[in-house]
Design an enzyme around this catalytic site. Structure first.
Site, PDB file in Angstrom:
ATOM      1  N   PRO A  95     -39.298  27.661 -23.447  1.00  0.00           N
ATOM      2  CA  PRO A  95     -39.738  26.717 -24.466  1.00  0.00           C
ATOM      3  C   PRO A  95     -38.606  25.720 -24.777  1.00  0.00           C
ATOM      4  O   PRO A  95     -37.450  26.129 -24.907  1.00  0.00           O
ATOM      5  CB  PRO A  95     -40.066  27.589 -25.688  1.00  0.00           C
ATOM      6  CG  PRO A  95     -39.547  28.936 -25.400  1.00  0.00           C
ATOM      7  CD  PRO A  95     -39.202  29.046 -23.943  1.00  0.00           C
ATOM      8  N   GLY A  99     -33.484  27.135 -28.675  1.00  0.00           N
ATOM      9  CA  GLY A  99     -32.291  27.972 -28.645  1.00  0.00           C
ATOM     10  C   GLY A  99     -32.196  28.850 -27.411  1.00  0.00           C
ATOM     11  O   GLY A  99     -31.421  29.797 -27.362  1.00  0.00           O
ATOM     12  N   ASP A 146     -24.038  27.762 -22.846  1.00  0.00           N
ATOM     13  CA  ASP A 146     -25.367  27.624 -22.227  1.00  0.00           C
ATOM     14  C   ASP A 146     -25.238  27.386 -20.726  1.00  0.00           C
ATOM     15  O   ASP A 146     -25.963  27.977 -19.925  1.00  0.00           O
ATOM     16  CB  ASP A 146     -26.137  26.444 -22.845  1.00  0.00           C
ATOM     17  CG  ASP A 146     -26.660  26.765 -24.232  1.00  0.00           C
ATOM     18  OD1 ASP A 146     -26.236  27.790 -24.789  1.00  0.00           O
ATOM     19  OD2 ASP A 146     -27.479  25.989 -24.747  1.00  0.00           O
TER      20      ASP A 146
HETATM   21  O1  PMV Z   1     -29.658  25.864 -29.175  1.00  0.00           O
HETATM   22  P1  PMV Z   1     -28.991  26.122 -27.863  1.00  0.00           P
HETATM   23  O2  PMV Z   1     -29.735  27.014 -26.946  1.00  0.00           O
HETATM   24  O3  PMV Z   1     -28.620  24.880 -27.165  1.00  0.00           O
HETATM   25  O4  PMV Z   1     -27.610  26.887 -28.187  1.00  0.00           O
HETATM   26  C1  PMV Z   1     -26.550  26.192 -28.804  1.00  0.00           C
HETATM   27  C2  PMV Z   1     -25.372  27.083 -29.030  1.00  0.00           C
HETATM   28  C3  PMV Z   1     -24.321  26.491 -30.004  1.00  0.00           C
HETATM   29  O5  PMV Z   1     -23.303  27.477 -30.139  1.00  0.00           O
HETATM   30  C4  PMV Z   1     -24.921  26.234 -31.372  1.00  0.00           C
HETATM   31  C5  PMV Z   1     -23.720  25.190 -29.480  1.00  0.00           C
HETATM   32  C6  PMV Z   1     -22.784  25.368 -28.301  1.00  0.00           C
HETATM   33  O6  PMV Z   1     -22.487  24.333 -27.664  1.00  0.00           O
HETATM   34  O7  PMV Z   1     -22.308  26.477 -28.020  1.00  0.00           O
END
Ligand code: PMV
Length: 308
Positions: A95, A99, A146
């Site tokens: 999705p 996150g 990520d």
């Molecule tokens: O929301 P996502 O899946 O892109 O995860 C972001 C993770 C953070 O720690 C908030 C940002 C990062 O760059 O690590």
């Protein structure tokens, strides 16, 4: 001629946001959802199709700039023409903006497919450069967690700008993932945390405390202590709330997990929408909790065993 590249989603078990400030994070590839990019020789210009766009790459709307960049930068690194007559088809069950690392995963899959199409080796460093530069467009100041998780196959203990440490995850427990159904706001959340971090000493303490919890989580993962692991997840959610990156829907789902006897629960990823995770002891509990999350507004749930 056709070439395919894939990447999985990711779940941050501990350490989101704090990881941007040099604290550790623990993240796992989440193979229940994945992205597949297929490149084929087709048409007369560079085109792409996915759930949200079908057309010429150079006409993609600005909000998809990071994907456009991943395609163009991969072609540049390959040494291919900048507007070849090829089509990039993207099929995803990750999705978007929840996150689960969809923006990094799509860049990984696209880079892999394009390098395979042009029969060029793709080194880890090259993949990293492509994905991180595309993530900079999506997130502003990505830690890299990520990029590292969606391109790999193993859980990792990750510290920005350091060599990541693969983790052997072998817990007799289940992770239930609940999608709040609301688009996450990673970029805004990261920017707001940055303001707090600059202006408020307490926020810097919360970030450090999140780092300590992640280090503890690593110990509990290796000792198999799921109760303690649940506790540190709960504490992490409290700190993420203080940082202002949770929201009512995520809090309701986390509360639901507590009522159902989960060992721990927290938001995962950038927050302000997106997903939450909960740790439970067995499959039966995982099924009951997944249903309870859906009854309380989760639009999708997944269950992942944390053992072999
Ligand atoms: O929301 P996502 O899946 O892109 O995860 C972001 C993770 C953070 O720690 C908030 C940002 C990062 O760059 O690590």
């Amino acid at each position: 001629m056709k070439a395919v590249g894939t990447a999985s989603g990711k779940i941050i078990l501990m350490g989101e946001h704090a990881v941007v400030y040099g604290q550790p994070a623990i993240a796992l590839p989440f193979s229940a959802v994945e992205i597949r990019a297929t490149v084929s020789a087709q048409g007369e210009a560079l085109t792409v199709s996915c759930d949200f766009y079908d057309g010429l790459v150079h006409q993609m709307p600005k909000i998809w700039e990071s994907l456009k960049h991943a395609i163009r930068f991969s072609l540049y690194r390959i040494g291919a023409p900048s507007d070849p007559a090829i089509h990039v088809q993207i099929d995803s069950t990750i999705p978007a903006e929840r996150g689960m690392g969809s923006s990094a995963a799509v860049a990984v899959a696209v880079a892999r497919a394009l390098f395979a199409f042009y029969q060029k080796d793709l080194s880890y460093q090259e993949l990293w450069d492509i994905v991180q530069s595309s993530e900079k467009i999506a997130h502003g100041n990505p830690s890299g967690v990520d990029a590292a998780t969606t391109s790999g196959k193993q859980p990792i203990f990750f510290i920005k700008n350091q060599k990541m440490e693969p983790l052997d995850l072998c817990l007799d427990a289940y992770l239930v993932v609940g999608d709040s159904g609301k688009t996450g706001q990673t970029l805004e959340a990261v920017l707001d945390v940055a303001k707090l971090y600059q202006n408020k000493k307490e926020a810097r303490d919360w970030i450090e405390a999140l780092g300590d919890l992640t280090r503890k989580a690593k110990l509990y993962l290796s000792s198999g202590d799921i109760r303690e692991l649940g506790q540190v997840m709960n504490q992490a959610h409290g700190l993420l709330q203080q940082l202002g990156v949770s929201d009512d829907k995520l809090d309701l789902l986390v509360e639901t997990a507590h009522h159902q006897g989960a060992l721990g629960a927290k938001l995962t990823g950038g927050g302000r929408g997106g997903c939450m995770i909960a740790l439970v002891k067995n499959r039966a509990q995982a099924n009951i909790l997944a249903q309870a999350l859906r009854d309380n507004g989760a639009c999708q749930t997944w269950i992942q065993y944390l053992g072999e």
